[in-house]
Design an enzyme around this catalytic site. Structure first.
Site, mmCIF file in Angstrom:
data_model
loop_
_atom_site.group_PDB
_atom_site.id
_atom_site.type_symbol
_atom_site.label_atom_id
_atom_site.label_comp_id
_atom_site.label_asym_id
_atom_site.label_seq_id
_atom_site.Cartn_x
_atom_site.Cartn_y
_atom_site.Cartn_z
ATOM 1 N N ASP A 132 -9.042 -5.628 -5.442
ATOM 2 C CA ASP A 132 -8.603 -4.370 -4.836
ATOM 3 C C ASP A 132 -9.037 -3.209 -5.726
ATOM 4 O OD1 ASP A 132 -7.310 -2.203 -3.722
ATOM 5 O OD2 ASP A 132 -5.358 -3.181 -3.568
ATOM 6 N N SER A 154 0.837 -1.198 0.000
ATOM 7 C CA SER A 154 0.000 0.000 0.000
ATOM 8 C C SER A 154 0.877 1.255 0.000
ATOM 9 C CB SER A 154 -0.949 -0.046 1.204
ATOM 10 O OG SER A 154 -1.914 0.975 1.144
ATOM 11 N N HIS A 185 -8.171 -4.773 -0.815
ATOM 12 C CA HIS A 185 -6.887 -4.141 -0.517
ATOM 13 C C HIS A 185 -6.234 -4.728 0.736
ATOM 14 C CE1 HIS A 185 -3.840 -1.079 -0.807
ATOM 15 N NE2 HIS A 185 -4.085 -0.662 0.425
#
Length: 385
Positions: A331, A165, A364
């Site tokens: 995601d 991320s 995610h």
């Protein structure tokens, strides 16, 4: 506060600054001015970090780990701190990043509230918290702060820089700013620039926090932070971290236990609402609101192409010999095509690049929870080395 909502734990934030190392956490203090990427200077810099494993004789086995937006440097347990870390199943003895072979360094992001200098830290020039006087924060600044830890430890070349991320963005920025400092790169659920959809979502989260009257332009009292804004921003974040398929499979239309409070006809009816409420209340006692705003904005500002006008040009700089890019089909914050494009831009003669798209349902957050799929991919990268 919304009708029927309850604060599970009180706010825990007071102005912070680095203190003596305790447990597994260590600090690098830079006494010289630290120049920020978009202007402004910090008179001094503190960076909190933790390590696992042992550095080998030629210091060639060091792995630098950058975190997502909200974690601390405590990625895994150790004898000095036995509490589970945020990547407990990935870092340690016999795990994919095996600390019998690798020396792992995890840094707390510049701008965060877990020891590294950020908006909640004391400005030594005033004796008061920086708050919104903290300079504009960028992913490049976080990478440069990580570089200070590497320098402090006497490491001239990393085996790999890795992150998920925001941490993946920071790993990319590190390789762009310091192209000769790492032989390997692993970017997970990340991208070379923030897509418009993710910017829109984070923009709304920031507006929710700033719209809370208790935010007071960032000058909130330690015992009265914008709790309602943080709760709602966290709920929106939790929704975006998982996929619609997972929400449906996990909760469906299951009803929550208990009844509404008297007179509250819009209280929690469904188990998914109860889940969001629990995690929102848990978060407000763990993270400083101004730090959240700064880190969120840093993700939006990031664009590898900013440095030369071309992502491929920046990522073609010599130094990286191997790269692994991992994405997840569900995601929608960092869509899989973003990782595919990133892998394509990393491809250069003599450089080994692998792209892996995983069918995880958890969106995610998959890199935190779907270990059955992520462990083999990360283990294969490090085992081959």
């Amino acid at each position: 506060m919304e009708p029927g909502s309850k604060i599970i734990k009180p706010p825990a934030f007071t102005p912070t600054e680095a203190r003596s190392a305790t447990g597994a956490r260590r600090f690098v203090r830079i006494e010289r001015p630290f120049q920020m990427h978009r202007g402004g200077v910090l008179p001094r810099l503190d960076v909190a970090y933790e390590t696992w494993g042992e550095l080998n004789a030629d210091a060639s086995n060091a792995v630098l780990l950058f975190t997502g937006l909200s974690p601390s440097a405590h990625a895994a347990s150790s004898p000095a701190d036995t509490s589970p870390g945020w990547w407990e199943e990935m870092v340690g003895l016999g795990r994919p990043i095996d600390t019998r072979h690798y020396f792992v360094i995890c840094v707390n992001s510049l701008g965060s509230c877990f020891g590294s200098t950020g908006p909640a830290s004391i400005d030594p020039r005033t004796g008061e918290p920086y708050r919104l006087s903290f300079p504009v924060l960028t992913v490049e600044d976080i990478a440069a702060a990580g570089r200070e830890v590497v320098r402090h430890l006497g490491i001239s070349k990393l085996h790999t820089v890795i992150g998920p991320s925001l941490g993946g963005m920071t790993a990319l920025a590190f390789c762009v700013l310091f192209p000769e400092l790492s032989r390997g790169l692993v970017a997970i659920s990340s991208a070379a620039r923030a897509p418009a959809f993710a910017i829109a979502l984070r923009s709304l989260q920031r507006e929710i926090i700033r719209s809370d009257p208790d935010w007071r332009g960032g000058d909130y009292a330690p015992d009265q932070p914008p709790l309602r804004g943080m709760r709602l921003a966290r709920k929106l974040g939790m929704i975006t971290y998982r996929s619609a398929e997972e929400w449906d499979n996990r909760f469906g239309r299951e009803r929550a236990a208990g009844e509404h409070e008297s007179g509250d006809q819009f209280g929690i009816d469904f188990e998914v609402e109860s889940y969001l409420e629990h995690h929102a209340n848990k978060f407000i006692g763990q993270f400083d609101p101004n730090c959240y705003l700064y880190l969120s904005r840093a993700m939006d500002l990031f664009d590898v192409a900013e440095h030369s006008g071309c992502i491929a040009t920046e990522l073609s700089k010599p130094g990286i010999e191997r790269a692994l890019v991992v994405g997840v089909e569900t995601d929608f914050l960092f869509p899989l095509h973003e990782q595919e494009q990133l892998a394509e831009c990393l491809e250069q003669p003599g450089r080994e690049v692998e792209f892996v798209g995983l069918p995880s349902l958890q969106g995610h957050d998959s890199f935190l929870v779907d270990m059955d799929r992520f462990r083999p991919v990360i283990a294969r990268y490090f085992d081959r080395a």
